[in-house]
Design a protein around this motif. Structure first.
Motif, PDB file in Angstrom:
ATOM      1  N   ARG A   1       1.006  -1.225  -0.046  1.00  0.00           N
ATOM      2  CA  ARG A   1       0.187   0.038   0.040  1.00  0.00           C
ATOM      3  C   ARG A   1       1.009   1.247   0.173  1.00  0.00           C
ATOM      4  NH1 ARG A   1      -5.303  -0.466   0.788  1.00  0.00           N
ATOM      5  NH2 ARG A   1      -5.678   1.684   1.210  1.00  0.00           N
ATOM      6  N   GLY A   2       2.003   1.091   0.954  1.00  0.00           N
ATOM      7  CA  GLY A   2       2.509   2.407   0.775  1.00  0.00           C
ATOM      8  C   GLY A   2       3.282   2.821  -0.479  1.00  0.00           C
ATOM      9  N   SER A   3       3.873   1.595  -1.282  1.00  0.00           N
ATOM     10  CA  SER A   3       4.583   1.860  -2.568  1.00  0.00           C
ATOM     11  C   SER A   3       3.566   2.256  -3.571  1.00  0.00           C
ATOM     12  CB  SER A   3       5.092   0.559  -2.995  1.00  0.00           C
ATOM     13  OG  SER A   3       6.055  -0.206  -1.846  1.00  0.00           O
ATOM     14  N   TYR A   4       2.304   1.798  -3.434  1.00  0.00           N
ATOM     15  CA  TYR A   4       1.364   2.059  -4.450  1.00  0.00           C
ATOM     16  C   TYR A   4       1.025   3.583  -4.152  1.00  0.00           C
ATOM     17  CZ  TYR A   4      -3.315   2.439  -6.399  1.00  0.00           C
ATOM     18  OH  TYR A   4      -4.305   2.749  -7.207  1.00  0.00           O
ATOM     19  N   ASP A   5       0.796   3.789  -3.066  1.00  0.00           N
ATOM     20  CA  ASP A   5       0.591   5.457  -2.864  1.00  0.00           C
ATOM     21  C   ASP A   5       1.610   6.518  -2.981  1.00  0.00           C
ATOM     22  OD1 ASP A   5      -1.949   4.574  -1.760  1.00  0.00           O
ATOM     23  OD2 ASP A   5      -1.622   5.151   0.359  1.00  0.00           O
ATOM     24  N   ALA A   6       2.881   5.840  -3.024  1.00  0.00           N
ATOM     25  CA  ALA A   6       3.910   6.752  -3.126  1.00  0.00           C
ATOM     26  C   ALA A   6       4.263   7.065  -4.673  1.00  0.00           C
ATOM     27  CB  ALA A   6       5.290   6.263  -2.597  1.00  0.00           C
ATOM     28  N   ASP A   7       3.901   5.790  -5.421  1.00  0.00           N
ATOM     29  CA  ASP A   7       4.035   5.907  -6.821  1.00  0.00           C
ATOM     30  C   ASP A   7       2.774   6.915  -7.362  1.00  0.00           C
ATOM     31  OD1 ASP A   7       5.314   2.664  -7.604  1.00  0.00           O
ATOM     32  OD2 ASP A   7       6.191   4.532  -6.985  1.00  0.00           O
TER      33      ASP A   7
END
Ligand code: GRF
Length: 213
Positions: free
Chosen positions: A73-79
């Motif tokens: 989730r964190g990587s998705y949101d950062a991207d």
């Protein structure tokens, strides 16, 4: 002003924004990019059918479960934040509108967007603090059937990390009708959403322009 819209579904609120942009109800504003987390979201078709067509992006979550197993989730949101901040100048947002967007935005998204000074607003079909999260219309309808509440509503609020808890900028109350079906209430609420989201975008842009957001 340039507006980027995040969607997950039919995009009827997106359509309201498209129809209002650059008219007296949403002056000096254009919808410059639409992002969906659902490939099949009909809102993507609405953007493509706009004249001129509105550029769209599909940013799907599933691949992140394998590509970033430690923090999908964190990587998705950062991207997602990177995608927006890398948009070309003529698509770079003055305002981000979550319109039927069904993905909780974590600080990994909010922090870089806040740092870029871009306000984010969200449509939520309930009164402030009443039915946070998904299924708000149905939950309100059921509460009314039990006599627990006499009214519900629609709000537009600034997005913060607490779900549906940001400062409201538009609140519209909706009275229940005796014996009304969930479908009829939903239809009534959606039509109020379509007015609220345009008013909310105007207010957010005005306060950004005047530097008071
Ligand atoms: C809204 O009630 C929204 O909160 C929910 O779907 C309704 C409208 O979606 N997720 P859309 O704008 O038609 O996609």
């Amino acid at each position: 002003s340039r507006i980027v819209v995040l969607i997950s579904g039919s995009g009827s609120n997106l359509q309201a924004l498209i129809d209002a942009a650059s008219t007296p109800t949403l002056p000096n504003a254009r919808i410059v990019h639409v992002i969906s987390n659902r490939k099949a979201a009909y809102g993507l078709t609405r953007a493509a059918n706009a004249s001129p067509p509105i550029p769209t992006s599909y940013h799907g979550f599933p691949p992140y479960k394998t590509s970033h197993p430690e923090d999908p989730r964190g990587s998705y949101d950062a991207d997602l934040a990177k995608l927006i901040l890398a948009l070309p100048e003529d698509q770079y947002p003055d305002l981000i509108v979550c319109a039927g967007w069904m993905h909780i935005l974590s600080p990994k998204f909010l922090e870089p967007i806040d740092a870029a000074g871009i306000p984010i607003i969200n449509l939520h079909p309930a009164l402030p603090g009443a039915f946070d999260g998904a299924g708000a219309i149905e939950r309100a309808w059921e509460a009314s059937k039990k006599g627990e509440i006499t009214e519900t509503g629609v709000m537009i609020h600034y997005v913060i990390k607490e779900v549906d808890r940001g400062e409201p900028i538009i609140v519209k109350k909706v009275q229940f009708k005796e014996g009304e079906s969930l479908e009829d209430l939903t239809t009534r609420i959606h039509s109020i959403e379509h007015v609220a989201i345009v008013e909310g975008a105007n207010l957010a842009l005005d306060s950004k322009r005047s530097g008071s957001s």
